[in-house]
Design a protein around this motif. Structure first.
Motif, PDB file in Angstrom:
ATOM      1  N   GLN A 175       0.843  -1.204   0.000  1.00 50.13           N
ATOM      2  CA  GLN A 175       0.000   0.000   0.000  1.00 50.13           C
ATOM      3  C   GLN A 175       0.882   1.260   0.000  1.00 50.13           C
ATOM      4  OE1 GLN A 175      -3.755   0.151   1.538  1.00 50.13           O
ATOM      5  NE2 GLN A 175      -3.593   1.981   0.281  1.00 50.13           N
ATOM      6  N   LEU A 176       1.896   1.268   0.852  1.00 49.73           N
ATOM      7  CA  LEU A 176       2.787   2.431   0.910  1.00 49.73           C
ATOM      8  C   LEU A 176       3.538   2.612  -0.412  1.00 49.73           C
ATOM      9  CD1 LEU A 176       4.188   2.105   4.571  1.00 49.73           C
ATOM     10  CD2 LEU A 176       2.586   3.822   3.727  1.00 49.73           C
ATOM     11  N   LEU A 177       3.958   1.505  -1.001  1.00 53.86           N
ATOM     12  CA  LEU A 177       4.670   1.596  -2.293  1.00 53.86           C
ATOM     13  C   LEU A 177       3.743   2.134  -3.383  1.00 53.86           C
ATOM     14  CD1 LEU A 177       6.790  -1.694  -2.363  1.00 53.86           C
ATOM     15  CD2 LEU A 177       7.573   0.636  -1.853  1.00 53.86           C
ATOM     16  N   ALA A 178       2.444   1.810  -3.245  1.00 54.34           N
ATOM     17  CA  ALA A 178       1.481   2.271  -4.261  1.00 54.34           C
ATOM     18  C   ALA A 178       1.329   3.799  -4.239  1.00 54.34           C
ATOM     19  CB  ALA A 178       0.139   1.599  -4.035  1.00 54.34           C
ATOM     20  N   TYR A 179       1.730   4.442  -3.146  1.00 57.97           N
ATOM     21  CA  TYR A 179       1.671   5.910  -3.095  1.00 57.97           C
ATOM     22  C   TYR A 179       2.767   6.547  -3.963  1.00 57.97           C
ATOM     23  CZ  TYR A 179      -1.270   5.099   1.052  1.00 57.97           C
ATOM     24  OH  TYR A 179      -2.247   4.672   1.919  1.00 57.97           O
ATOM     25  N   GLY A 180       3.645   5.707  -4.484  1.00 56.76           N
ATOM     26  CA  GLY A 180       4.687   6.215  -5.387  1.00 56.76           C
ATOM     27  C   GLY A 180       5.734   7.094  -4.705  1.00 56.76           C
ATOM     28  N   PRO A 181       6.286   6.632  -3.561  1.00 59.48           N
ATOM     29  CA  PRO A 181       7.333   7.440  -2.910  1.00 59.48           C
ATOM     30  C   PRO A 181       8.590   7.508  -3.780  1.00 59.48           C
ATOM     31  CG  PRO A 181       7.205   5.258  -1.905  1.00 59.48           C
ATOM     32  CD  PRO A 181       6.056   5.354  -2.865  1.00 59.48           C
ATOM     33  N   HIS A 182       9.367   8.578  -3.584  1.00 59.32           N
ATOM     34  CA  HIS A 182      10.610   8.717  -4.343  1.00 59.32           C
ATOM     35  C   HIS A 182      11.763   7.982  -3.659  1.00 59.32           C
ATOM     36  CE1 HIS A 182       7.997  12.186  -5.249  1.00 59.32           C
ATOM     37  NE2 HIS A 182       8.363  11.888  -6.481  1.00 59.32           N
ATOM     38  N   ARG A 183      11.689   7.929  -2.312  1.00 62.27           N
ATOM     39  CA  ARG A 183      12.729   7.204  -1.568  1.00 62.27           C
ATOM     40  C   ARG A 183      12.055   6.422  -0.441  1.00 62.27           C
ATOM     41  NH1 ARG A 183      16.157  12.360  -0.778  1.00 62.27           N
ATOM     42  NH2 ARG A 183      15.596  12.063   1.405  1.00 62.27           N
ATOM     43  N   LEU A 184      12.813   5.458   0.101  1.00 61.83           N
ATOM     44  CA  LEU A 184      12.300   4.641   1.201  1.00 61.83           C
ATOM     45  C   LEU A 184      13.304   4.621   2.342  1.00 61.83           C
ATOM     46  CD1 LEU A 184      11.163   1.610  -0.993  1.00 61.83           C
ATOM     47  CD2 LEU A 184       9.698   3.432  -0.070  1.00 61.83           C
ATOM     48  N   GLY A 185      12.800   4.726   3.572  1.00 64.23           N
ATOM     49  CA  GLY A 185      13.678   4.633   4.738  1.00 64.23           C
ATOM     50  C   GLY A 185      13.720   3.199   5.236  1.00 64.23           C
ATOM     51  N   HIS A 186      14.913   2.677   5.437  1.00 64.15           N
ATOM     52  CA  HIS A 186      15.172   1.328   5.973  1.00 64.15           C
ATOM     53  C   HIS A 186      14.794   0.222   4.977  1.00 64.15           C
ATOM     54  CE1 HIS A 186      16.269   3.096   9.767  1.00 64.15           C
ATOM     55  NE2 HIS A 186      15.148   3.778   9.766  1.00 64.15           N
ATOM     56  N   ALA A 187      13.494   0.008   4.731  1.00 62.90           N
ATOM     57  CA  ALA A 187      13.041  -1.028   3.785  1.00 62.90           C
ATOM     58  C   ALA A 187      13.707  -2.375   4.097  1.00 62.90           C
ATOM     59  CB  ALA A 187      13.348  -0.592   2.343  1.00 62.90           C
ATOM     60  N   THR A 188      13.694  -2.721   5.370  1.00 57.00           N
ATOM     61  CA  THR A 188      14.441  -3.897   5.838  1.00 57.00           C
ATOM     62  C   THR A 188      13.757  -5.216   5.475  1.00 57.00           C
ATOM     63  OG1 THR A 188      15.031  -2.478   7.690  1.00 57.00           O
ATOM     64  CG2 THR A 188      15.647  -4.796   7.894  1.00 57.00           C
ATOM     65  N   PHE A 189      12.423  -5.225   5.557  1.00 57.78           N
ATOM     66  CA  PHE A 189      11.723  -6.500   5.375  1.00 57.78           C
ATOM     67  C   PHE A 189      10.773  -6.461   4.177  1.00 57.78           C
ATOM     68  CE2 PHE A 189      13.041  -6.287   9.811  1.00 57.78           C
ATOM     69  CZ  PHE A 189      13.743  -7.482   9.906  1.00 57.78           C
ATOM     70  N   LEU A 190      11.312  -6.175   3.008  1.00 60.75           N
ATOM     71  CA  LEU A 190      10.494  -6.193   1.795  1.00 60.75           C
ATOM     72  C   LEU A 190      10.421  -7.626   1.277  1.00 60.75           C
ATOM     73  CD1 LEU A 190      11.824  -3.115  -0.248  1.00 60.75           C
ATOM     74  CD2 LEU A 190       9.977  -3.188   1.438  1.00 60.75           C
ATOM     75  N   ASP A 191       9.221  -8.065   0.873  1.00 61.14           N
ATOM     76  CA  ASP A 191       9.151  -9.396   0.261  1.00 61.14           C
ATOM     77  C   ASP A 191       9.496  -9.283  -1.229  1.00 61.14           C
ATOM     78  OD1 ASP A 191       6.909  -8.421  -1.018  1.00 61.14           O
ATOM     79  OD2 ASP A 191       5.468  -9.581   0.150  1.00 61.14           O
ATOM     80  N   GLU A 192       9.475 -10.400  -1.932  1.00 57.84           N
ATOM     81  CA  GLU A 192       9.927 -10.395  -3.332  1.00 57.84           C
ATOM     82  C   GLU A 192       9.116  -9.433  -4.185  1.00 57.84           C
ATOM     83  OE1 GLU A 192      12.725 -11.548  -4.549  1.00 57.84           O
ATOM     84  OE2 GLU A 192      13.125 -12.180  -2.482  1.00 57.84           O
ATOM     85  N   GLU A 193       7.785  -9.438  -3.975  1.00 57.49           N
ATOM     86  CA  GLU A 193       6.921  -8.572  -4.787  1.00 57.49           C
ATOM     87  C   GLU A 193       7.277  -7.093  -4.556  1.00 57.49           C
ATOM     88  OE1 GLU A 193       2.758  -9.216  -3.996  1.00 57.49           O
ATOM     89  OE2 GLU A 193       2.137  -7.706  -5.469  1.00 57.49           O
ATOM     90  N   ALA A 194       7.481  -6.750  -3.286  1.00 53.22           N
ATOM     91  CA  ALA A 194       7.817  -5.358  -2.958  1.00 53.22           C
ATOM     92  C   ALA A 194       9.185  -4.986  -3.530  1.00 53.22           C
ATOM     93  CB  ALA A 194       7.802  -5.180  -1.444  1.00 53.22           C
ATOM     94  N   LYS A 195      10.152  -5.902  -3.387  1.00 55.52           N
ATOM     95  CA  LYS A 195      11.503  -5.620  -3.899  1.00 55.52           C
ATOM     96  C   LYS A 195      11.463  -5.379  -5.406  1.00 55.52           C
ATOM     97  CE  LYS A 195      14.315  -8.280  -0.669  1.00 55.52           C
ATOM     98  NZ  LYS A 195      14.775  -9.652  -0.497  1.00 55.52           N
ATOM     99  N   GLU A 196      10.683  -6.201  -6.071  1.00 50.80           N
ATOM    100  CA  GLU A 196      10.591  -6.079  -7.532  1.00 50.80           C
ATOM    101  C   GLU A 196      10.074  -4.690  -7.923  1.00 50.80           C
ATOM    102  OE1 GLU A 196       8.034  -8.582 -10.486  1.00 50.80           O
ATOM    103  OE2 GLU A 196       9.273  -9.928  -9.267  1.00 50.80           O
ATOM    104  N   LYS A 197       9.064  -4.238  -7.204  1.00 51.18           N
ATOM    105  CA  LYS A 197       8.482  -2.915  -7.491  1.00 51.18           C
ATOM    106  C   LYS A 197       9.496  -1.800  -7.209  1.00 51.18           C
ATOM    107  CE  LYS A 197       4.311  -0.221  -6.392  1.00 51.18           C
ATOM    108  NZ  LYS A 197       3.822   0.114  -7.725  1.00 51.18           N
TER     109      LYS A 197
END
Ligand code: 6MZ
Length: 351
Positions: A241-263
């Motif tokens: 959901q947060l990625l769908a907001y189209g952020p320009h940068r991400l803080g930490h992003a420590t526990f992204l799953d494969e789908e999130a990483k791909e995006k």
């Protein structure tokens, strides 16, 4: 390893470098893009502010609570990231006048920008706006911005943070709607606000409600960075959901799953990497397991950042030393890799 020895890891990495490696790091042009104002005030300044502290309201900490809070901050030790956020009560009490906030902000800016050579070429400081009887919201914002604006635009800018605990829409209090409205107003007045951040206790709040606010901020030309997937308990659905907001940068992003990483890779969202912070908050067990490797292997844009220099007892130079120092102290990257990371940090800045 205990939190206190982890806190020393960045310093150890720094002391393990040769003179020429140290000089290489210090002289690299680089940006600090993820530093929380109230997490970066030196303990000496907080102690100085404590000397003239008077509780601003009956519910504010008294002087003995302040003294205990300062001891805790000076010997910071965490079993988990969830213990982290309580420590800010002491700091917030101490910066609750315009004068104290200005002193603290000036010190943090000079800590990053005024060494010879400076810790960074460009600083994007962030802070969560506050409103108290002794320091109303507009005063808080003006005090911080006036200090940031003493520097030219290519040296310093401000990001306003939304705290996940904030109410969403109520404009009569500090809320998401209020902060975004203030950020847009300030930007339109030519003040140095360049972006919006989402931070705070990673498990608080309902992140499904942010969309229209983030969209408004983007439409006004503000850039977006979001603390995301900072703990194992952050549900993948929330992350998407947060990625769908189209952020320009991400803080930490420590526990992204494969789908999130791909995006993230596909959309080129830069990652603000905070090595010491993740180790001390115990969200990453050791440097060799840090997700930085995933992004380095893919040549994905990252920026090395300090997060909170007070509790994590680090500096930007020491975080870069962690990149260069050989394992097990550091990651053992080459100077060419480190140079590319530093260049990345300048390229993904918001100004
Ligand atoms: C999430 C963090 C943070 O905004 O009052 N903050 N939020 N994760 C982190 N990593 C460990 N480190 C700091 O600075 C302090 C505030 O920044 C957020 C917290 O909400 C903290 O209260 P400002 O200037």
């Amino acid at each position: 390893m205990s939190s206190s020895s982890l806190a020393g890891l960045a310093a150890l990495a720094l002391s393990s470098l040769t003179e020429s490696q140290l000089s290489f790091i210090q002289n690299l042009p680089k940006a600090e893009l993820h530093a929380h104002l109230n997490g970066c005030i030196p303990i000496s300044i907080l102690r100085q502010l404590a000397e003239s502290y008077h509780p601003p309201s009956p519910s504010a900490p008294d002087i003995s609570e302040i003294q205990n809070g300062l001891e805790t901050l000076d010997n910071f030790n965490l079993d988990s990231i969830h213990e982290f956020f309580g420590a800010f009560r002491t700091i917030y009490a101490l910066i609750s006048t315009r004068e104290a906030l200005a002193t603290a902000t000036r010190t943090v800016l000079s800590q990053f920008l005024e060494g010879h050579p400076p810790e960074c070429t460009y600083l994007e400081l962030r802070t969560t706006p506050k409103h108290t009887s002794t320091l109303p919201l507009h005063e808080y914002l003006d005090a911080v911005l006036s200090e940031v604006e003493r520097y030219p635009p290519d040296r310093a800018a401000l990001i306003l943070s939304l705290d996940r605990r904030m109410p969403i829409a109520d404009r009569s209090v500090i809320s998401v709607g209020k902060i975004i409205g203030e950020a847009i107003r300030l930007k339109n007045e030519g003040r140095r606000v360049v972006g919006i951040d989402l931070c705070g206790d990673p498990l608080a709040g309902d992140m499904t409600l942010l969309e229209p606010y983030i969209a408004n901020a983007k439409a006004a030309g503000l850039r977006i960075t979001l603390h995301i997937a900072e703990t194992t308990q952050n549900p993948p659905k929330e992350t998407l959901q947060l990625l769908a907001y189209g952020p320009h940068r991400l803080g930490h992003a420590t526990f992204l799953d494969e789908e999130a990483k791909e995006k993230v890779i596909k959309e080129g969202m830069a990652i603000e990497i905070c090595l010491s912070s993740n180790l001390i908050c115990k969200t990453v067990p050791r440097l060799s397991a840090h997700h930085i490797s995933y992004y380095l292997e893919r040549n994905h844009p990252i920026a090395i950042c300090t997060d909170d220099t007070l509790p994590f007892r680090n500096s930007l130079t020491a975080e870069y030393a962690l990149l260069l120092a050989p394992p097990p102290i550091g990651l053992g990257l080459t100077e060419a890799q480190v140079e590319r990371i530093a260049k990345n940090s300048l390229e993904v800045a918001f100004n």
